[in-house]
Design a protein around this motif. Structure first.
Motif, PDB file in Angstrom:
ATOM      1  N   ALA A   1      -8.945  -8.396  -3.822  1.00 35.81           N
ATOM      2  CA  ALA A   1      -8.600  -7.647  -5.037  1.00 35.81           C
ATOM      3  C   ALA A   1      -9.820  -6.918  -5.588  1.00 35.81           C
ATOM      4  O   ALA A   1      -9.736  -5.747  -5.987  1.00 35.81           O
ATOM      5  CB  ALA A   1      -8.021  -8.604  -6.086  1.00 35.81           C
TER       6      ALA A   1
ATOM      7  N   TYR B   1     -10.673  -3.779  -3.411  1.00 36.24           N
ATOM      8  CA  TYR B   1      -9.739  -2.651  -3.517  1.00 36.24           C
ATOM      9  C   TYR B   1      -9.525  -2.166  -4.943  1.00 36.24           C
ATOM     10  O   TYR B   1      -8.868  -1.144  -5.158  1.00 36.24           O
ATOM     11  CB  TYR B   1      -8.398  -3.022  -2.893  1.00 36.24           C
ATOM     12  CG  TYR B   1      -8.409  -2.946  -1.378  1.00 36.24           C
ATOM     13  CD1 TYR B   1      -8.209  -1.729  -0.730  1.00 36.24           C
ATOM     14  CD2 TYR B   1      -8.639  -4.075  -0.615  1.00 36.24           C
ATOM     15  CE1 TYR B   1      -8.231  -1.646   0.650  1.00 36.24           C
ATOM     16  CE2 TYR B   1      -8.661  -4.005   0.779  1.00 36.24           C
ATOM     17  CZ  TYR B   1      -8.459  -2.795   1.405  1.00 36.24           C
ATOM     18  OH  TYR B   1      -8.494  -2.713   2.770  1.00 36.24           O
TER      19      TYR B   1
ATOM     20  N   ALA C   1      -7.947  -3.993  -7.365  1.00 38.77           N
ATOM     21  CA  ALA C   1      -6.655  -4.499  -7.839  1.00 38.77           C
ATOM     22  C   ALA C   1      -6.872  -5.674  -8.780  1.00 38.77           C
ATOM     23  O   ALA C   1      -7.930  -6.307  -8.783  1.00 38.77           O
ATOM     24  CB  ALA C   1      -5.792  -4.927  -6.658  1.00 38.77           C
TER      25      ALA C   1
ATOM     26  N   SER D   1      -4.334  -9.754  -5.450  1.00 34.21           N
ATOM     27  CA  SER D   1      -3.980  -9.392  -4.077  1.00 34.21           C
ATOM     28  C   SER D   1      -3.449 -10.599  -3.338  1.00 34.21           C
ATOM     29  O   SER D   1      -3.818 -11.744  -3.623  1.00 34.21           O
ATOM     30  CB  SER D   1      -5.206  -8.828  -3.333  1.00 34.21           C
ATOM     31  OG  SER D   1      -5.675  -7.642  -3.932  1.00 34.21           O
TER      32      SER D   1
ATOM     33  N   CYS E   1      -4.551   1.655  -5.631  1.00 35.86           N
ATOM     34  CA  CYS E   1      -4.901   0.714  -6.695  1.00 35.86           C
ATOM     35  C   CYS E   1      -5.817   1.399  -7.692  1.00 35.86           C
ATOM     36  O   CYS E   1      -5.640   1.289  -8.911  1.00 35.86           O
ATOM     37  CB  CYS E   1      -5.605  -0.516  -6.114  1.00 35.86           C
ATOM     38  SG  CYS E   1      -4.625  -1.517  -5.005  1.00 35.86           S
TER      39      CYS E   1
ATOM     40  N   HIS F   1      -1.117  -5.663  -3.159  1.00 37.07           N
ATOM     41  CA  HIS F   1      -1.882  -5.654  -4.403  1.00 37.07           C
ATOM     42  C   HIS F   1      -0.952  -5.387  -5.582  1.00 37.07           C
ATOM     43  O   HIS F   1       0.023  -4.628  -5.455  1.00 37.07           O
ATOM     44  CB  HIS F   1      -2.957  -4.569  -4.378  1.00 37.07           C
ATOM     45  CG  HIS F   1      -3.779  -4.534  -3.132  1.00 37.07           C
ATOM     46  ND1 HIS F   1      -4.822  -5.409  -2.893  1.00 37.07           N
ATOM     47  CD2 HIS F   1      -3.716  -3.721  -2.039  1.00 37.07           C
ATOM     48  CE1 HIS F   1      -5.371  -5.130  -1.720  1.00 37.07           C
ATOM     49  NE2 HIS F   1      -4.711  -4.108  -1.185  1.00 37.07           N
TER      50      HIS F   1
END
Length: 477
Positions: free
Chosen positions: A65, A68, A70, A73, A203, A228
């Motif tokens: 997470a 990316y 997010a 995740s 994201c 995500h």
């Protein structure tokens, strides 16, 4: 990152004996190598549980997470397929409405079937010069959402199979203005947002649910993916429930270690690898600009790097012909072939030899075309046949997807199917975008062009060659 494989390897070197699954008991059984058996375990002490993570798997998902951008995740071992199924099921109530791109993966249609959803389609614009479809635009989203009734969610694919990237940032603003979530199937964009020079991932652009096939564009094992989630438009307990339904209760630690390893490579070496990737790819495109017959989709702000679209139609050859030449003569296996082009994929896993072999082969093929070596497609009425793509048709919906797929069906000759209702999906694969969805009326153009595709030996799913070309339709009452 990389912790899971190290822990699996260390465990395999202990004297603990497995009185548990899997049945190979970490021993060689057949021809699979010992290295795989050593790290293929189940949810034993010290290795956490993907469906209720508290330790190492929780940490790995939190690291994904963070990487990316997010909020949360989830590791997926059933591929992006289960991520799409879970995302749509969590975002749209049973019997609800979904606005989705016609170019959605078949898993999106399966989710609509399982949840008995009403679907409204977004049809992407054709990039005529290259015979491919562009990504869905913010203007198309705004126009569709201005109509009643407002859907429960919007589902898009970006990048497309051919690498076209949508303006997710603007689209998210438009969708959220209606108070509904945006789901992005970013299966082909697991690399996006991870290095300088790459487009942002969805994201980072504000999408509520984003699905990545880590194995497609990063060095991970087939069937490994990520889901995500961001914001408060998605009930996360509901999302977890559907992940439990669609994801295996026996997740592969080999696949999860592969996800962890791929993200570790990106974290530690990504800047160098992606910079080298971009240099090699741009050099190849520059050298291929010498071609007189073949053409290639150029890089721009909305084109993903790594998707080499080899346009053959102008040379009088089908994409399948170029695909076959590259495979049989040069031993280069492409990703897919379409009527007017074929597609080769490049990633950070490719070395300089991969670029050199492809460049040399395509330059040689282009010279052979100029010399008249390769036979062009048949012409009709003294000119090369020009066809409207089946994806440009908007078939009339005569029954809902769920009604038609569950209805009593029969198989008839394709030539006799005009006016009948499709009883199953018909896809040109890859990419597997439906040209017909169950419940849609079959037109004469479908029958004629599908027959031509089959004659060109393209991979048409949903039409059999037994006793002539045959297609499944809803049985007349």
């Amino acid at each position: 990152m990389g912790e899971l494989y190290r822990r699996l390897k260390a465990y395999s070197e202990t004297d603990e004996y497995p009185y548990h699954m899997p049945g190979h008991k970490r021993q060689v059984c057949g021809e699979l190598p010992q290295e795989i058996m050593n790290i293929d375990i189940t949810e034993i002490d010290g290795f956490d549980n993907l469906h209720a993570p508290e330790e190492i798997l929780l940490r790995l998902q939190e690291e994904a997470a963070r990487l990316y951008g997010a909020e949360e995740s989830f590791y997926l071992v059933n591929g992006s397929t289960c991520g799409v199924l879970a995302a749509i099921s969590a975002a749209v109530p049973k019997g609800g409405r979904l606005l989705m791109t016609r170019g959605g993966h078949k898993s999106a249609y399966h989710a609509a079937y399982l949840r008995n959803l009403t679907i409204s389609y977004l049809y992407p614009e054709m990039m005529q010069e290259y015979d491919i479809y562009d990504a869905i635009t913010p203007e198309q989203i705004a126009e569709a959402l201005a109509k009643e009734p407002v859907p429960d969610a919007v589902f898009l694919v970006s990048p497309t199979y051919e690498g076209r990237i949508a303006d997710i940032e603007k689209i998210a603003q438009i969708v959220h203005g209606k108070g509904i979530p945006l789901i992005v199937d970013e299966a082909h964009g697991a690399h996006l947002g991870l290095a300088e020079g790459l487009a942002k991932n969805s994201c980072q652009c504000g999408a509520d649910l984003v699905i990545h096939s880590v194995h497609k564009t990063l060095p991970a094992l087939t069937q490994s993916a990520l889901l995500h989630v961001n914001g408060n438009r998605i009930d996360r307990d509901r999302l977890r429930r559907f992940l439990h339904i669609y994801q295996s209760s026996s997740p592969s630690y080999v696949l999860m270690a592969g996800i962890d390893n791929a993200l570790q490579v990106v974290e530690e070496q990504g800047d160098y690898l992606f910079a080298k990737f971009q240099i090699n790819y741009l050099r190849m495109l520059t050298e291929l600009s010498e071609c007189r017959n073949l053409s290639f989709l150029p890089l721009d702000a909305r084109q993903d790097i790594g998707k080499l679209i080899i346009v053959s139609a102008k040379a009088g050859l089908s994409g399948q012909q170029i695909y076959d030449i590259l495979l049989k003569k040069y031993h280069l296996q492409l990703e897919m072939a379409a009527p007017g082009y074929c597609l080769a994929m490049f990633t950070i896993g490719d070395g300089e030899e991969a670029y050199r072999r492809m460049t040399d082969a395509l330059l040689a093929i282009d010279r052979d075309i100029t010399a008249g070596k390769w036979q062009s497609r048949q012409k009709q009425d003294g000119r090369e046949e020009e066809e409207i793509s089946l994806y440009q048709l908007h078939p009339e919906v005569r029954m809902s997807l769920a009604q038609a797929w569950d209805a009593e069906k029969e198989e008839i000759l394709l030539s006799q199917a005009v006016g009948r209702i499709a009883g199953d999906f018909v896809n040109l694969y890859p990419p597997g975008i439906p040209v017909l969805v169950p419940g849609e009326q079959i037109e004469e153009t479908h029958c004629r062009q599908l027959a031509e595709y089959l004659k060109e030996e393209l991979n048409v799913q949903g039409v059999t060659k037994d006793a002539g070309y045959r297609i499944t339709v809803v049985k007349n009452k």
